[in-house]
Design an enzyme around this catalytic site. Structure first.
Site, short mmCIF file in Angstrom:
data_model
loop_
_atom_site.label_atom_id
_atom_site.label_comp_id
_atom_site.label_asym_id
_atom_site.label_seq_id
_atom_site.Cartn_x
_atom_site.Cartn_y
_atom_site.Cartn_z
N GLY A 238 58.10 17.82 20.79
CA GLY A 238 59.02 18.73 20.12
C GLY A 238 58.72 19.12 18.70
O GLY A 238 59.35 20.05 18.18
N GLU A 272 55.33 12.47 23.56
CA GLU A 272 55.06 13.48 24.60
C GLU A 272 54.78 14.85 23.99
O GLU A 272 55.51 15.82 24.25
CB GLU A 272 56.27 13.61 25.53
CG GLU A 272 56.68 12.33 26.22
CD GLU A 272 57.99 12.49 26.99
OE1 GLU A 272 58.67 13.53 26.86
OE2 GLU A 272 58.34 11.57 27.73
N PRO A 273 53.76 15.00 23.17
CA PRO A 273 53.53 16.30 22.55
C PRO A 273 52.92 17.30 23.51
O PRO A 273 52.12 16.94 24.38
CB PRO A 273 52.54 15.96 21.42
CG PRO A 273 51.85 14.73 21.87
CD PRO A 273 52.73 14.01 22.85
N GLY A 274 53.31 18.53 23.37
CA GLY A 274 52.69 19.62 24.13
C GLY A 274 52.11 20.61 23.14
O GLY A 274 50.91 20.69 22.90
N ARG A 275 53.03 21.34 22.49
CA ARG A 275 52.66 22.42 21.58
C ARG A 275 51.70 21.97 20.47
O ARG A 275 50.75 22.66 20.14
CB ARG A 275 53.94 22.97 20.95
CG ARG A 275 53.76 24.25 20.18
CD ARG A 275 55.04 24.61 19.43
NE ARG A 275 56.25 24.52 20.19
CZ ARG A 275 56.87 25.54 20.78
NH1 ARG A 275 56.37 26.74 20.69
NH2 ARG A 275 57.99 25.34 21.44
N ARG A 311 56.61 34.65 25.35
CA ARG A 311 57.36 34.07 24.22
C ARG A 311 57.99 35.12 23.29
O ARG A 311 59.16 34.99 22.93
CB ARG A 311 56.49 33.10 23.39
CG ARG A 311 56.03 31.86 24.17
CD ARG A 311 55.50 30.75 23.26
NE ARG A 311 56.59 30.05 22.61
CZ ARG A 311 56.87 30.13 21.33
NH1 ARG A 311 56.13 30.87 20.53
NH2 ARG A 311 57.90 29.47 20.83
N CYS A 341 57.05 47.72 32.47
CA CYS A 341 58.18 48.65 32.37
C CYS A 341 59.44 47.93 31.91
O CYS A 341 60.41 47.80 32.67
CB CYS A 341 58.40 49.32 33.71
SG CYS A 341 56.88 50.04 34.31
N1 LLP Z 1 58.87 16.20 26.77
C1 LLP Z 1 59.85 16.87 27.42
C2 LLP Z 1 60.80 16.11 28.22
C3 LLP Z 1 59.96 18.26 27.31
O1 LLP Z 1 60.93 18.89 27.96
C4 LLP Z 1 59.03 18.97 26.51
C5 LLP Z 1 59.15 20.42 26.36
C6 LLP Z 1 58.01 18.25 25.86
C7 LLP Z 1 57.97 16.87 26.00
C8 LLP Z 1 56.98 18.91 24.99
O2 LLP Z 1 57.54 19.56 23.90
P1 LLP Z 1 56.62 20.23 22.78
O3 LLP Z 1 55.88 19.14 22.07
O4 LLP Z 1 55.67 21.14 23.46
O5 LLP Z 1 57.57 20.96 21.93
N2 LLP Z 1 58.83 27.39 26.39
C9 LLP Z 1 59.35 27.00 25.09
C10 LLP Z 1 59.24 25.50 24.87
C11 LLP Z 1 59.96 24.71 25.92
C12 LLP Z 1 59.78 23.22 25.75
C13 LLP Z 1 60.27 22.50 26.94
N3 LLP Z 1 60.11 21.10 26.88
C14 LLP Z 1 58.59 27.77 24.01
O6 LLP Z 1 57.66 28.50 24.34
O7 LLP Z 1 58.96 27.68 22.85
#
Ligand code: LLP
Length: 416
Positions: A238, A272-275, A311, A341
């Site tokens: 997050g 749990e990083p993604g972004r 996004r 469209c």
């Molecule tokens: N763990 C859980 C349980 C999650 O639901 C998420 C993201 C993450 C980890 C990873 O979060 P991050 O580090 O990537 O922020 N589509 C949206 C973001 C949705 C995030 C959903 N959950 C966007 O493009 O801003």
């Protein structure tokens, strides 16, 4: 200059690592996603280093970008996985990620998904309700297993993010209310095939302040002081990244603040990083099709649309848009729009740029996370390929879909 060190201009040309992006565009066609391997590894290692002082496991959130090669690069670094569906679990297992490094999150796990995950023997199910616990217990019993779970807590903290990204607030569907946690723990203790070993919170995404994380961690710690069996504190993902010039705290800043209290508990921290791992590692490359000067506005029409990158249209998210070849020219302000469209089909609004030539290429920056993974076939558009750069070489990590791909799961029904 672009902010990510692996994307930079040399002699007016945008490079990714040592590869000239225009050359790749000419070779693979547009639109396409381009990722830098070095950038992914760099971002991962920064987070890993931040938590080095404490036992920890980084579980990459596959939802940000589940391209198999990106997951493979991370798995080779020792990274685990956070999955939220049977499909993500399949991808993680397919790559050979050790199930003991996989956590299964999500508010709506189906019985089939739970069976699949129980058979694989994952590190943790992060559960979101007592009903879910009962179902996991029933399935675990059937397979004569004791399943390890973490309670996902909704800490109800204040968040200053897009409303769609605020999962840890009271009105969101996620987690078990902080106030109910001990009750759920007590009820779960009576079940035979479940053991609670973790506490989890994921409070939102693109969060640019540390306070909500600190508040959440201290709530989890207060629960861990009561639930003695806790071995894992999973703080979710997050943390945000800069999409412009803003300064955003990093996981190192966060780790410095939360490690001391966490160290007092004898736990492994899960992140749990993604972004933060893949966001800045990718760009979306597109070609300028038309320049339209209308009464009120200028429009640059490009060949990537909201089906490729949603996004901006979905969240009003800002992404820098830059030319692959820097050039002087008349300075204009324009909306960068796609061919779809819909009026929500834009990549950027009121972007200041040198008037682009038709046929020239642009890059939408910081699209490595929630870019391809949220793309679709809307308007029957084949999805874009994904390319990975490693030093001076580039590799096709996913091919461009064809028109045939668009109809491959459809059937013409003779009876109707
Ligand atoms: N763990 C859980 C349980 C999650 O639901 C998420 C993201 C993450 C980890 C990873 O979060 P991050 O580090 O990537 O922020 N589509 C949206 C973001 C949705 C995030 C959903 N959950 C966007 O493009 O801003």
């Amino acid at each position: 200059m672009t902010s990510d060190r692996y994307f930079y201009y040399k002699d007016n040309e945008l490079y990714c690592e040592e590869a000239e992006v225009s050359k790749i565009a000419e070779s693979v066609g547009t639109p396409f996603y381009l990722y830098s391997k070095k950038s992914i590894v760099y971002n991962y290692r920064n987070i890993d280093r931040a938590f080095a002082q404490i036992p920890h496991l980084i579980c990459y959130a596959l939802k940000a970008n589940s391209n198999l090669n990106i997951c493979k690069i991370l798995a080779e670094e020792g990274c685990g996985a956070d999955v939220v569906s049977g499909g993500e679990l399949y991808k993680a297992v397919y790559l050979g990620i050790n199930p003991q490094k996989i956590v299964f999150d999500g508010v709506g796990k189906t019985e089939d998904e739970i069976i699949y995950a129980v058979k694989e023997g994952l590190l943790l199910f992060n559960v979101e309700s007592y009903q879910e616990i009962e179902i996991i217990n029933k399935i675990a019993k059937r397979f004569k297993k004791i399943v390890a779970v973490g309670l996902r807590i909704n800490p109800d903290v204040d968040l200053d993010v897009h409303p769609y990204d605020a999962t840890g607030i009271g009105i969101s569907k996620f987690g078990i209310s902080f106030e109910d946690a001990i009750d759920v723990y007590k009820k779960t203790k009576k079940l035979g095939n479940i053991k609670i070993v973790g506490l989890h919170a994921h409070i939102g995404s693109q969060i640019t302040k540390l306070e909500p994380f600190i508040e959440t961690t201290s709530k989890l710690i207060s629960l861990a002081e009561v639930i003695k069996e806790i071995k894992y504190i999973d703080i979710g993902g997050g943390l945000g990244i800069p999409y412009g010039d803003e300064k955003v705290p990093t996981y190192s800043d966060l780790a410095r603040l939360i490690i001391p209290p966490l160290k007092k508990l004898n736990v492994t921290v899960i992140i749990e990083p993604g972004r933060t791992i893949v966001g800045s590692s990718g760009i979306l490359v597109s070609k300028v099709l038309y320049f339209k000067k209308m009464k009120e506005k200028n429009f640059v029409v490009v060949d990537a649309g909201m089906n490729d990158f949603v996004r901006p249209g979905l969240y009003g998210a800002f992404h820098q848009i830059i030319p692959l070849t820097e050039r002087q020219g008349e300075e204009i302000t324009a909306d960068i729009v796609g061919p779809i469209c819909e009026l929500s089909d834009f990549l950027g609004k009121n972007i200041k740029m040198a008037k682009p030539e038709v046929g020239s290429f642009i890059a939408v920056k910081d699209t490595g996370a929630y870019g391809f993974s949220m793309s679709s076939n809307y308007n029957a558009r084949p999805r874009a390929p994904e390319i990975i750069v490693d030093k001076k070489d580039f590799f096709v990590a996913r091919e461009r879909e064809t028109y045939k791909d668009l109809i491959k799961t459809e059937r013409i029904i003779k009876e109707i």
